[in-house]
Design a protein around this motif. Sequence first.
Motif, PDB file in Angstrom:
ATOM      1  N   ARG A  33       0.838  -1.192   0.000  1.00  0.00           N
ATOM      2  CA  ARG A  33       0.000   0.000   0.000  1.00  0.00           C
ATOM      3  C   ARG A  33       0.883   1.255   0.000  1.00  0.00           C
ATOM      4  O   ARG A  33       0.650   2.193  -0.763  1.00  0.00           O
ATOM      5  CB  ARG A  33      -0.914  -0.002   1.226  1.00  0.00           C
ATOM      6  CG  ARG A  33      -1.716   1.291   1.378  1.00  0.00           C
ATOM      7  CD  ARG A  33      -2.528   1.292   2.667  1.00  0.00           C
ATOM      8  NE  ARG A  33      -3.190   2.575   2.833  1.00  0.00           N
ATOM      9  CZ  ARG A  33      -2.625   3.652   3.367  1.00  0.00           C
ATOM     10  NH1 ARG A  33      -1.377   3.599   3.800  1.00  0.00           N
ATOM     11  NH2 ARG A  33      -3.308   4.780   3.471  1.00  0.00           N
ATOM     12  N   SER A  42       2.633   1.785  -3.275  1.00  0.00           N
ATOM     13  CA  SER A  42       1.718   2.383  -4.243  1.00  0.00           C
ATOM     14  C   SER A  42       1.553   3.878  -3.986  1.00  0.00           C
ATOM     15  O   SER A  42       1.587   4.689  -4.923  1.00  0.00           O
ATOM     16  CB  SER A  42       0.351   1.690  -4.177  1.00  0.00           C
ATOM     17  OG  SER A  42      -0.546   2.291  -5.096  1.00  0.00           O
ATOM     18  N   VAL A  60      -0.491   1.115  -9.713  1.00  0.00           N
ATOM     19  CA  VAL A  60      -1.667   0.245  -9.828  1.00  0.00           C
ATOM     20  C   VAL A  60      -1.288  -1.197  -9.514  1.00  0.00           C
ATOM     21  O   VAL A  60      -2.012  -1.908  -8.795  1.00  0.00           O
ATOM     22  CB  VAL A  60      -2.293   0.366 -11.231  1.00  0.00           C
ATOM     23  CG1 VAL A  60      -3.334  -0.719 -11.463  1.00  0.00           C
ATOM     24  CG2 VAL A  60      -2.921   1.747 -11.405  1.00  0.00           C
ATOM     25  N   ALA A  67      -0.782  -1.510  -5.828  1.00  0.00           N
ATOM     26  CA  ALA A  67      -2.058  -1.415  -5.129  1.00  0.00           C
ATOM     27  C   ALA A  67      -2.820  -2.732  -5.174  1.00  0.00           C
ATOM     28  O   ALA A  67      -3.443  -3.151  -4.183  1.00  0.00           O
ATOM     29  CB  ALA A  67      -2.901  -0.295  -5.735  1.00  0.00           C
ATOM     30  N   GLU A  68      -2.804  -3.387  -6.325  1.00  0.00           N
ATOM     31  CA  GLU A  68      -3.491  -4.674  -6.440  1.00  0.00           C
ATOM     32  C   GLU A  68      -2.903  -5.686  -5.458  1.00  0.00           C
ATOM     33  O   GLU A  68      -3.627  -6.482  -4.862  1.00  0.00           O
ATOM     34  CB  GLU A  68      -3.400  -5.198  -7.873  1.00  0.00           C
ATOM     35  CG  GLU A  68      -4.186  -4.387  -8.891  1.00  0.00           C
ATOM     36  CD  GLU A  68      -5.688  -4.454  -8.666  1.00  0.00           C
ATOM     37  OE1 GLU A  68      -6.189  -5.526  -8.248  1.00  0.00           O
ATOM     38  OE2 GLU A  68      -6.365  -3.427  -8.897  1.00  0.00           O
ATOM     39  N   MET A 106      -6.316   0.775  -4.285  1.00  0.00           N
ATOM     40  CA  MET A 106      -6.540   0.466  -5.699  1.00  0.00           C
ATOM     41  C   MET A 106      -7.197   1.650  -6.404  1.00  0.00           C
ATOM     42  O   MET A 106      -6.804   2.030  -7.516  1.00  0.00           O
ATOM     43  CB  MET A 106      -7.417  -0.777  -5.837  1.00  0.00           C
ATOM     44  CG  MET A 106      -6.798  -2.069  -5.345  1.00  0.00           C
ATOM     45  SD  MET A 106      -8.009  -3.423  -5.438  1.00  0.00           S
ATOM     46  CE  MET A 106      -7.226  -4.660  -4.413  1.00  0.00           C
ATOM     47  N   SER A 156     -12.862   1.507 -13.192  1.00  0.00           N
ATOM     48  CA  SER A 156     -12.319   1.306 -11.843  1.00  0.00           C
ATOM     49  C   SER A 156     -13.352   1.673 -10.784  1.00  0.00           C
ATOM     50  O   SER A 156     -13.501   0.978  -9.771  1.00  0.00           O
ATOM     51  CB  SER A 156     -11.056   2.157 -11.657  1.00  0.00           C
ATOM     52  OG  SER A 156     -10.042   1.771 -12.560  1.00  0.00           O
TER      53      SER A 156
END
Length: 407
Positions: free
Chosen positions: A161, A164, A191, A194-195, A203, A230
């Motif tokens: 996290r 990202s 991205v 984040a995934e 995300m 998204s």
Amino acid sequence: MDATGIGRRIAYWRERRRMTQADFGALLGKSRRWVQDLEGGQRQADPRLSVLEGAARVLAVRLEDLLSDAPLGTGTECVDASELEAIRSVLQRHDVITGTCDRTALEPVPVETLSRNVEYGWTAFQASHFAALGRVVPGLLVDANRAAARHEGDAQLASFRLLSMSLQLVEAVAIKFGDTGLAFTAADRSVAAAERSEDPVTMAAAARHLADAMTHYGQARAAAEFAVASAVRLEGDLTGRGADGLSVLGMLYLKAAMASAAVEDREAAPLMLEQSEHHAAQLGQDGNAMWTAYGPTNVAVYRVAAHVQLCEGAEAVAAAAGIPDPQREALPRERRAHHLVDLAWGYTQAGRREKAVETLLKAEEEAEEEVHCRPRSRQLVEDLRLLGTGSTEGRLRALAERCGLPG
């Protein structure tokens, strides 16, 4: 020439380049003691031009930056090309590209420390303290990547996290200073990180930055589609996550609105703004969750920006007039100044050039970096000089000088 002042400038730029006195001296073929004397103004009363040219070359600055009489910190707070290149170099490292760990024996930074460092970076950005980011971001990226590679369990998820969020910060800085390629690379990586964080809020935050980067990279139509997709995918998770979730969800629609405006889709842009307005109403107040400055006021600010993107200057000016001063003043410094530059563009499009100059000067008062450093702002100053601004031409010329634009 003031040897003491020149020495201070050399020291300032050496520290910004993260060079030791010994390394700086080695690159000039001199000793560390020689550098100490030079920076202390004791090397000689009048440093030779060849010495200053060599120092400027090693520091990757203009000779004028070392000779300027301006106080340090005035006109020097931009992230410059050398610092952007340092960030790009980190993104091109094998360990950062692959998400593996470098070969050092260093332990990963604790998640709590990494979180504080990310918060510092975003706080500096929103305060328009951009020069600090040029120094901080490269190390932050390395630390976040190492943490994501070496931590396990919940600590690893938190590290992804934060990785990202670090990459999103790079995107924001790169867009600010006109490096769209760097912005796209960083946002795309954000991205992916984040995934792996498995956190819907992160995300969505990464997706809005990628949509922003795609728009500036000439892929606005795809950016609008990506932002909406998204939002649709993550909405169910985000609406239950309080201010964080609603803020990043609303920002996705704001980025979709700007992307739509960039391709002159006059039907989609207002619809995206209305959708974001709906989520701002759900939130019920202005805030700064996930460093979004999101709420009803920021939606109104984006409405002004969308009108400017569509070359609807009069509409932009009218929309700005509807934003109450107290709410606008409560926005982060970077957002306030950014909005004023947008409004100055609106005045220019509406043929009100004197008001455009006055508004740029207000933006400079808010955050001079937003006017002096951003290519977009400097372009507006240049355009206004060519167009002529009547009674404000003298103030515009002075502004152009402070921006470092040629006479």
